[in-house]
Write an enzyme that holds these catalytic residues in place. Sequence first.
Site, PDB file in Angstrom:
ATOM      1  N   ASP A   8      -3.937 -15.987   8.546  1.00  0.00           N
ATOM      2  CA  ASP A   8      -4.698 -14.892   8.996  1.00  0.00           C
ATOM      3  C   ASP A   8      -4.171 -13.592   8.477  1.00  0.00           C
ATOM      4  OD1 ASP A   8      -6.420 -13.576  10.834  1.00  0.00           O
ATOM      5  OD2 ASP A   8      -4.719 -12.666  12.016  1.00  0.00           O
ATOM      6  N   ASP A  10      -5.274  -9.562   9.577  1.00  0.00           N
ATOM      7  CA  ASP A  10      -4.884  -8.455  10.596  1.00  0.00           C
ATOM      8  C   ASP A  10      -4.114  -8.850  11.550  1.00  0.00           C
ATOM      9  OD1 ASP A  10      -6.743  -7.037   8.817  1.00  0.00           O
ATOM     10  OD2 ASP A  10      -8.374  -6.752  10.574  1.00  0.00           O
TER      11      ASP A  10
END
Length: 260
Positions: A8, A10
Amino acid sequence: MRLIVFTDLDGTLLDHSDYSHDAAQPALDALQEHKIPLILASSKTAAEILPLHQELGLGDWPIIAENGAARIAPGAAETDRAAYARLREILATLPDDLRAPFRGFGDMSDAEVAEITGLPPAAAALARQRNFSEPGLWQGPPERLDAFLAALKAHGVTARRGGRFLTLSFGGTKAQQMAGIMADLGANTAIALGDAPNDVEMLEQADHGVIIRNDHGKGIPTLPGETAGRITRSAQPGPEGWNTAMLALLDRLGMNGRAK
């Protein structure tokens, strides 16, 4: 062992506040040294991810965009916005008491998205170039959210919660795209790192999962994979936690985690 790392962005590889990945550089260098593919898997659009993909020197490795709604090859132009247009049309058909409390990126200006996300205006404009999904904020009573989600489900629309936003789409997950990439690249071992609920399936499906500490949201509850020892948690948030966890995993898998 043919290893692939899925991450991932952010709050995981990128710092929640300034979107920097500098603290993860030693581990990024180690992955490049060992020629281990790094697959960026995010709720961000392809337009947002591609500059980072190029900056990290990830070559032809595919990208998982818009929360798993699409798998994109670098350089492939994504110009078909039919799915996004249909999603917006479905939102428009909802009763006002369900539609009004949801404010999606399509309801906002570039400046509004920049203010909410902390992105520079140019990056916020890229975040609004959506092809498959609509992130947004639910600003209504919590008890009405279930009714909103049920109304969307009747039209085939699913919702997934990330670190900041509720993201609507017609399906597809990071875990599904991960499985396809593993098969395409002939890999047999996956590491996955994430910090939010929309990463859970990817973390559970991986051979080795790392939950990155999230100081800005609900984070991830205890997962079955933690009990089994397949999933661990970082002590530090964001790219600092990513770096420490990745180097430790590489050492555990018999690789020298630190680049020479």
